[in-house]
Design an enzyme around this catalytic site. Structure first.
Site, PDB file in Angstrom:
ATOM      1  N   HIS A 121       8.420 -15.402  -2.980  1.00 53.41           N
ATOM      2  CA  HIS A 121       8.883 -14.015  -3.093  1.00 53.41           C
ATOM      3  C   HIS A 121       9.903 -13.790  -1.975  1.00 53.41           C
ATOM      4  O   HIS A 121       9.800 -14.410  -0.913  1.00 53.41           O
ATOM      5  CB  HIS A 121       7.655 -13.132  -2.880  1.00 53.41           C
ATOM      6  CG  HIS A 121       7.832 -11.671  -3.122  1.00 53.41           C
ATOM      7  ND1 HIS A 121       8.466 -10.845  -2.224  1.00 53.41           N
ATOM      8  CD2 HIS A 121       7.432 -10.866  -4.142  1.00 53.41           C
ATOM      9  CE1 HIS A 121       8.444  -9.597  -2.674  1.00 53.41           C
ATOM     10  NE2 HIS A 121       7.827  -9.587  -3.842  1.00 53.41           N
ATOM     11  N   ASP A 198       1.013 -16.567   1.927  1.00 53.36           N
ATOM     12  CA  ASP A 198       1.264 -15.259   1.345  1.00 53.36           C
ATOM     13  C   ASP A 198       0.249 -15.079   0.213  1.00 53.36           C
ATOM     14  O   ASP A 198       0.395 -15.666  -0.859  1.00 53.36           O
ATOM     15  CB  ASP A 198       2.709 -15.233   0.833  1.00 53.36           C
ATOM     16  CG  ASP A 198       3.024 -13.994   0.016  1.00 53.36           C
ATOM     17  OD1 ASP A 198       2.110 -13.184  -0.222  1.00 53.36           O
ATOM     18  OD2 ASP A 198       4.192 -13.860  -0.386  1.00 53.36           O
ATOM     19  N   GLN A 201      -0.670 -12.232  -4.188  1.00 51.30           N
ATOM     20  CA  GLN A 201      -1.056 -12.367  -5.602  1.00 51.30           C
ATOM     21  C   GLN A 201      -2.421 -13.031  -5.775  1.00 51.30           C
ATOM     22  O   GLN A 201      -2.968 -13.024  -6.868  1.00 51.30           O
ATOM     23  CB  GLN A 201      -0.021 -13.208  -6.353  1.00 51.30           C
ATOM     24  CG  GLN A 201       1.328 -12.542  -6.509  1.00 51.30           C
ATOM     25  CD  GLN A 201       1.266 -11.296  -7.376  1.00 51.30           C
ATOM     26  OE1 GLN A 201       0.426 -11.176  -8.265  1.00 51.30           O
ATOM     27  NE2 GLN A 201       2.145 -10.361  -7.107  1.00 51.30           N
ATOM     28  N   LYS A 224      -2.164  -4.282  -4.349  1.00 51.74           N
ATOM     29  CA  LYS A 224      -2.312  -5.300  -5.393  1.00 51.74           C
ATOM     30  C   LYS A 224      -3.772  -5.679  -5.592  1.00 51.74           C
ATOM     31  O   LYS A 224      -4.089  -6.489  -6.453  1.00 51.74           O
ATOM     32  CB  LYS A 224      -1.471  -6.529  -5.054  1.00 51.74           C
ATOM     33  CG  LYS A 224       0.024  -6.224  -5.172  1.00 51.74           C
ATOM     34  CD  LYS A 224       0.897  -7.405  -4.913  1.00 51.74           C
ATOM     35  CE  LYS A 224       2.359  -6.974  -5.041  1.00 51.74           C
ATOM     36  NZ  LYS A 224       3.293  -8.010  -4.593  1.00 51.74           N
ATOM     37  N   CYS A 362      11.708 -10.168  -7.558  1.00 49.57           N
ATOM     38  CA  CYS A 362      11.885 -10.480  -6.127  1.00 49.57           C
ATOM     39  C   CYS A 362      11.788 -11.974  -5.863  1.00 49.57           C
ATOM     40  O   CYS A 362      11.266 -12.398  -4.837  1.00 49.57           O
ATOM     41  CB  CYS A 362      10.871  -9.746  -5.254  1.00 49.57           C
ATOM     42  SG  CYS A 362      11.019  -7.977  -5.318  1.00 49.57           S
TER      43      CYS A 362
HETATM   44  C1  LIG Z   1       4.211  -8.220  -3.838  1.00 52.81           C
HETATM   45  C2  LIG Z   1       4.393  -9.480  -3.103  1.00 52.81           C
HETATM   46  C3  LIG Z   1       4.858  -9.491  -1.785  1.00 52.81           C
HETATM   47  C4  LIG Z   1       5.245  -8.251  -1.058  1.00 52.81           C
HETATM   48  O1  LIG Z   1       4.200  -7.341  -0.983  1.00 52.81           O
HETATM   49  P1  LIG Z   1       4.446  -5.842  -0.494  1.00 52.81           P
HETATM   50  O2  LIG Z   1       3.192  -5.164  -0.820  1.00 52.81           O
HETATM   51  O3  LIG Z   1       5.621  -5.334  -1.287  1.00 52.81           O
HETATM   52  O4  LIG Z   1       4.758  -5.908   0.960  1.00 52.81           O
HETATM   53  C5  LIG Z   1       4.968 -10.706  -1.164  1.00 52.81           C
HETATM   54  N1  LIG Z   1       4.645 -11.836  -1.773  1.00 52.81           N
HETATM   55  C6  LIG Z   1       4.200 -11.882  -3.046  1.00 52.81           C
HETATM   56  C7  LIG Z   1       3.834 -13.189  -3.667  1.00 52.81           C
HETATM   57  C8  LIG Z   1       4.063 -10.698  -3.745  1.00 52.81           C
HETATM   58  O5  LIG Z   1       3.622 -10.724  -5.004  1.00 52.81           O
END
Ligand SMILES: *Cc1c(COP(=O)(O)O)cnc(C)c1O
Length: 404
Positions: A121, A198, A201, A224, A362
């Protein structure tokens, strides 16, 4: 087992009508819906004990502090972190990644290397590019194959004694691929590199034990995982967090301030300058509790059924191509239909009440890899149903005949 009727009652928004049709919400990878218990937790804070934390001598402030710190412990326990001060409240995954990347500006030098993957992302690309600009460190990109699966041999080749950081999404938001973080951690650690994962997800779908996996840094977003927007968490190993300088200066993060010199507070406060999103932090704990009541195993099993059903139904549509065909996926399906623009399908689906995502998600480098401008992405949660998928598949067929 998922009791779907009971669960759907927890999400009043699912009764909404969009353009005269009942809402079908398939944009869970962008933001999940929020159950009543979480919304009520926010309201309860503002109705009954709204006040600033960690400062007040009065009762409301003490109640707020207690609730906020209790939430930190719930989240600590969810990720099985060793200490509650390893849980840093942030505004979301983006904030957590920037916090770590900015801290490493003091720890990296020219010649050092950072490895990220081809399926990140933008939030897990740009902060590292900025860090490289500041320090002269070099960014290397670990490739994936046409199924959207990382090529693990390349990690072995790329990782060496110059590698200081390896950053990787646990699950790709655009493809749904679940990455083999255990192997990546092991390769990185054998080269003494630190790993940031990260988990934006992954956290809503996969149980994570940071100690068992020996994770260094892990970031998640509240919105999320059934929580509110504007709050998230950075997990970091105590010894690594201690090495990082504060991210922002201000109230709450200090020990002593004089005009000559300021000393900083210990963890976690060193990284929590200013008044945080108190209601959000408290509600995020509630959201994590809610998910655990349903159970990660039941969630994964149910969502996987939806994934397999939707995949097979969608593939019956002539000219439909799915991007991201890993064996190991969360319930995310990215696709295109021949030369039809994703946006046109998305617009027609919205008219029918179906919320999907269209665009580059993104993750422009992924789109470049597949040589497409974007995809239509549907992403499921445990409150979605097969009936909703049937309605979507039929709607896509209608849209296709209108556009094709
Ligand atoms: C949504 C997302 C982000 C960013 O998250 P925010 O809540 O917008 O800060 C980063 N990495 C992944 C894989 C995402 O799906």
């Amino acid at each position: 087992m998922i009791d779907i009727n009971k669960i759907r009652k927890d999400f009043p928004i699912l009764n909404r009508k969009i353009n005269g049709n009942r809402l079908i919400y398939f944009d869970n990878a962008a933001t999940s819906q929020t159950p009543s218990v979480v919304v009520e937790e926010i309201a309860n804070y503002y109705y009954n004990y709204n006040s600033n934390i960690h400062r007040g001598v009065h009762s409301l402030s003490q109640e707020a502090t207690e609730a906020y710190e209790k939430s930190r412990k719930i989240i600590q326990s969810n990720f099985n972190a060793k200490y509650n001060h390893e849980i840093i409240f942030t505004s979301g995954s983006t904030h957590g990644i920037n916090l770590v990347a900015s801290g490493y500006a003091h720890l990296l030098k020219k010649g050092d290397e950072i490895i990220l993957s081809a399926m990140e992302h933008h939030s897990n690309i740009v902060p590292w590019q900025m860090l490289c600009e500041k320090t002269g460190a070099k960014l290397k990109v670990a490739p994936m194959n046409s199924d959207g699966v990382l090529i693990m041999e390349e990690y072995n080749k790329m990782c060496n004694k110059n590698t200081k950081l390896v950053v990787i999404s646990h699950v790709s938001n655009a493809l749904g691929t679940i990455n083999p973080i255990k192997s990546i951690l092991s390769i990185a650690h054998s080269n003494n590199a630190v790993v940031l994962i990260d988990g934006a997800q992954a956290a809503p779908h996969i149980k994570i034990d940071v100690q068992d996996l020996d994770i260094d840094f892990y970031v998640v977003s509240g919105h999320k995982l059934m929580g509110p927007t504007g709050v998230g968490v950075l997990y970091g190993k105590e010894k690594l967090l201690k090495l990082l300088p504060p991210y922002q200066g201000g109230g709450e993060m200090i020990d002593q301030v004089t005009f000559e010199k300021t000393t900083y507070a210990g963890l976690p406060h060193k990284f929590e300058a200013g008044t945080p999103n108190i209601a959000g932090g408290i509600a995020m704990g509630k959201a994590v509790e809610y998910i655990n009541e349903i159970g990660y195993e039941a969630i994964a099993q149910y969502e996987n059924t939806l994934l397999r059903y939707a995949t097979s139904e969608l593939l019956k549509i002539e000219g439909l191509k799915i991007y991201g065909e890993s064996e190991n996926k969360t319930a995310v399906i990215s696709f295109n239909i021949k030369s039809i623009h994703p946006y046109d399908i998305g617009t027609i689906l919205d008219k029918l009440g179906i919320a999907v995502r269209t665009g580059h998600h993104c993750a422009q480098p992924i789109m470049d890899f597949f040589e497409i401008p974007g995809t239509i992405r549907v992403s499921f949660s445990f409150y979605n149903t097969k009936e909703e998928i049937d309605f979507m598949v039929n709607s896509i067929k209608r849209a296709k005949s209108m556009l094709g």
